[in-house]
Design a protein around this motif. Structure first.
Motif, PDB file in Angstrom:
ATOM      1  N   GLY A 268       0.820  -1.213   0.000  1.00 16.93           N
ATOM      2  CA  GLY A 268       0.000   0.000   0.000  1.00 16.93           C
ATOM      3  C   GLY A 268       0.849   1.256   0.000  1.00 16.93           C
ATOM      4  N   ALA A 269       1.897   1.241   0.823  1.00 19.42           N
ATOM      5  CA  ALA A 269       2.802   2.397   0.864  1.00 19.42           C
ATOM      6  C   ALA A 269       3.515   2.569  -0.476  1.00 19.42           C
ATOM      7  CB  ALA A 269       3.813   2.229   1.989  1.00 19.42           C
ATOM      8  N   LEU A 270       3.916   1.457  -1.091  1.00 24.79           N
ATOM      9  CA  LEU A 270       4.608   1.525  -2.375  1.00 24.79           C
ATOM     10  C   LEU A 270       3.677   2.060  -3.461  1.00 24.79           C
ATOM     11  CD1 LEU A 270       7.215   0.929  -3.909  1.00 24.79           C
ATOM     12  CD2 LEU A 270       6.377  -1.413  -4.284  1.00 24.79           C
ATOM     13  N   ALA A 271       2.431   1.607  -3.451  1.00 25.17           N
ATOM     14  CA  ALA A 271       1.461   2.095  -4.435  1.00 25.17           C
ATOM     15  C   ALA A 271       1.217   3.596  -4.266  1.00 25.17           C
ATOM     16  CB  ALA A 271       0.141   1.330  -4.288  1.00 25.17           C
ATOM     17  N   PHE A 272       1.162   4.038  -3.022  1.00 28.54           N
ATOM     18  CA  PHE A 272       0.987   5.460  -2.732  1.00 28.54           C
ATOM     19  C   PHE A 272       2.132   6.279  -3.331  1.00 28.54           C
ATOM     20  CE2 PHE A 272       2.295   8.868   0.227  1.00 28.54           C
ATOM     21  CZ  PHE A 272       1.213   9.726   0.094  1.00 28.54           C
ATOM     22  N   LEU A 273       3.369   5.816  -3.151  1.00 23.75           N
ATOM     23  CA  LEU A 273       4.527   6.543  -3.667  1.00 23.75           C
ATOM     24  C   LEU A 273       4.583   6.495  -5.198  1.00 23.75           C
ATOM     25  CD1 LEU A 273       7.351   5.575  -1.139  1.00 23.75           C
ATOM     26  CD2 LEU A 273       6.033   7.685  -1.247  1.00 23.75           C
ATOM     27  N   LYS A 274       4.191   5.381  -5.777  1.00 31.40           N
ATOM     28  CA  LYS A 274       4.193   5.286  -7.234  1.00 31.40           C
ATOM     29  C   LYS A 274       3.199   6.273  -7.845  1.00 31.40           C
ATOM     30  CE  LYS A 274       5.778   0.528  -7.930  1.00 31.40           C
ATOM     31  NZ  LYS A 274       5.392  -0.817  -8.428  1.00 31.40           N
ATOM     32  N   GLU A 275       2.058   6.436  -7.203  1.00 35.32           N
ATOM     33  CA  GLU A 275       1.083   7.406  -7.692  1.00 35.32           C
ATOM     34  C   GLU A 275       1.634   8.827  -7.551  1.00 35.32           C
ATOM     35  OE1 GLU A 275      -2.197   9.438  -9.134  1.00 35.32           O
ATOM     36  OE2 GLU A 275      -1.509   7.372  -9.400  1.00 35.32           O
ATOM     37  N   ARG A 276       2.302   9.087  -6.446  1.00 38.44           N
ATOM     38  CA  ARG A 276       2.911  10.401  -6.262  1.00 38.44           C
ATOM     39  C   ARG A 276       4.004  10.634  -7.298  1.00 38.44           C
ATOM     40  NH1 ARG A 276       2.185  13.555  -2.156  1.00 38.44           N
ATOM     41  NH2 ARG A 276       0.102  12.738  -2.623  1.00 38.44           N
ATOM     42  N   ARG A 277       4.758   9.578  -7.621  1.00 37.52           N
ATOM     43  CA  ARG A 277       5.787   9.701  -8.658  1.00 37.52           C
ATOM     44  C   ARG A 277       5.170  10.067 -10.000  1.00 37.52           C
ATOM     45  NH1 ARG A 277       9.084   4.364 -10.090  1.00 37.52           N
ATOM     46  NH2 ARG A 277       6.985   3.808 -10.813  1.00 37.52           N
ATOM     47  N   ARG A 278       4.057   9.442 -10.334  1.00 40.60           N
ATOM     48  CA  ARG A 278       3.375   9.744 -11.598  1.00 40.60           C
ATOM     49  C   ARG A 278       2.958  11.209 -11.648  1.00 40.60           C
ATOM     50  NH1 ARG A 278      -1.520  10.357 -13.628  1.00 40.60           N
ATOM     51  NH2 ARG A 278      -2.478  10.193 -11.574  1.00 40.60           N
ATOM     52  N   GLN A 279       2.417  11.713 -10.542  1.00 36.38           N
ATOM     53  CA  GLN A 279       1.995  13.109 -10.494  1.00 36.38           C
ATOM     54  C   GLN A 279       3.179  14.057 -10.643  1.00 36.38           C
ATOM     55  OE1 GLN A 279       0.045  13.312  -6.708  1.00 36.38           O
ATOM     56  NE2 GLN A 279      -1.754  12.148  -7.368  1.00 36.38           N
ATOM     57  N   ARG A 280       4.246  13.764  -9.905  1.00 35.75           N
ATOM     58  CA  ARG A 280       5.418  14.637  -9.946  1.00 35.75           C
ATOM     59  C   ARG A 280       6.091  14.604 -11.320  1.00 35.75           C
ATOM     60  NH1 ARG A 280       3.487  17.495  -6.218  1.00 35.75           N
ATOM     61  NH2 ARG A 280       3.979  16.958  -4.058  1.00 35.75           N
ATOM     62  N   ARG A 281       6.120  13.442 -11.948  1.00 37.95           N
ATOM     63  CA  ARG A 281       6.724  13.356 -13.278  1.00 37.95           C
ATOM     64  C   ARG A 281       5.922  14.183 -14.271  1.00 37.95           C
ATOM     65  NH1 ARG A 281       6.291  11.460 -18.165  1.00 37.95           N
ATOM     66  NH2 ARG A 281       8.183  10.855 -19.302  1.00 37.95           N
ATOM     67  N   ARG A 282       4.610  14.103 -14.189  1.00 41.87           N
ATOM     68  CA  ARG A 282       3.768  14.878 -15.097  1.00 41.87           C
ATOM     69  C   ARG A 282       4.031  16.378 -14.933  1.00 41.87           C
ATOM     70  NH1 ARG A 282      -1.048  12.855 -13.840  1.00 41.87           N
ATOM     71  NH2 ARG A 282      -1.542  14.499 -12.338  1.00 41.87           N
ATOM     72  N   GLU A 283       4.176  16.819 -13.681  1.00 42.96           N
ATOM     73  CA  GLU A 283       4.457  18.229 -13.419  1.00 42.96           C
ATOM     74  C   GLU A 283       5.825  18.622 -13.963  1.00 42.96           C
ATOM     75  OE1 GLU A 283       4.090  18.460  -9.226  1.00 42.96           O
ATOM     76  OE2 GLU A 283       1.918  18.172  -9.224  1.00 42.96           O
ATOM     77  N   ALA A 284       6.813  17.732 -13.802  1.00 44.16           N
ATOM     78  CA  ALA A 284       8.164  18.028 -14.280  1.00 44.16           C
ATOM     79  C   ALA A 284       8.201  18.128 -15.803  1.00 44.16           C
ATOM     80  CB  ALA A 284       9.134  16.952 -13.790  1.00 44.16           C
TER      81      ALA A 284
END
Length: 291
Positions: A268-284
């Protein structure tokens, strides 16, 4: 204590300033800052003190890069590798701080998952073990003498060199080379595939170098637009830094899945971070496309 990033004594040196004699005025405040933050870590290792130590050491590394054409190549490489080693020593604990911060939701949106907010005590204990290792590494490195010796030896090498370089011309050339490297990496990252996080990380590193060099040499640069450039680079650095924080946290979490009470919580924690990574990559990527 936030690092003072104002130019140090460069403006007061005048138009006839030389690159060689300016080095000590630039390096000494960075050495003082690194030592102050190192002392703070041994007294009370807050996330901010660890972060500021890394920043000071990275700035030192960038300054030695700026002066690389004027220095012995092998010795310059050794010095920069040393600053990276020391920064990495502090960074191991800082990485845990970032992971805990992300999982606790302390810096995130209000809708962060409840599962991600429930950080196991075992992760905080791992952070304390990392801190003990960081402290031991920095103590054994004798950072005070190492930095003072580096400053003294490099200043001597520069000041006894037979050739002299005008600061304004030297600074402009080094900033121009750093900017060319940044543009090259930005073009590469813009064409990169979705999973190519390394190219985005390269943009972040190149952007920091340009920013640091402009801050070092600002008063000696003829381009009056450098304030605007620094603001743009700070925005880039923040955005790409947030992405890098999540990427590093995912790697750290994957190496420590066994610290969670159950596999479900770890996943669950890993899935949470992966979703955050997707958001941050899109912003970058969006910011990269605007540049």
């Amino acid at each position: 204590m936030k690092f003072d990033d104002r130019p140090h004594d460069v403006a007061a040196l005048g138009d006839g300033a030389q690159a060689e004699s300016t080095f000590a005025a630039l390096a000494a405040p960075l050495v003082d800052e690194a030592l102050a933050q190192n002392a703070s870590i041994h007294a009370d290792a807050t996330p901010e003190s660890l972060h500021q130590l890394r920043v000071a050491l990275r700035r030192l590394r960038s300054l030695w890069w700026a002066y690389r054409p004027l220095l012995d190549k092998a010795e310059n490489t050794r010095q920069r590798a040393l600053y990276r080693f020391l920064a990495d020593a502090a960074g191991r604990t800082r990485d845990w701080d970032i992971l805990l911060e992300l999982l606790s939701g302390s810096n995130d949106e209000a809708d962060a998952s409840d599962r991600a907010r429930d950080v196991p005590a075992s992760l905080r204990e791992a952070r304390e073990r990392a801190l003990a290792t960081s402290r031991e590494t920095l103590i054994n490195a004798d950072i005070r003498n190492v930095l003072h010796d580096a400053l003294a030896s490099t200043s001597k090498e520069l000041n006894t060199a037979p050739e002299r370089h005008a600061l304004q011309k030297f600074a402009a050339k080094r900033v121009r080379i750093a900017e060319q490297s940044l543009r090259k990496r930005m073009r590469k990252a813009a064409r990169a595939k979705r999973a190519d996080y390394e190219s985005l990380h390269d943009v972040r590193k190149a952007g920091k170098r340009v920013r640091y060099l402009i801050e070092f040499f600002g008063p000696a640069l003829a381009d009056i637009r450098h304030d605007r450039t620094i603001r743009r680079l700070k925005n880039l650095q923040q955005c790409f830094g947030e992405l890098n924080d999540v990427i590093a946290s995912i790697a750290l979490l994957r190496d420590n899945m066994n610290l969670f009470p159950s596999d479900d919580e770890a996943r669950g924690a890993l899935a949470f971070l992966k979703e955050r990574r997707r958001q941050r990559r899109r912003e970058a990527v969006r910011l990269l496309q605007k540049a």
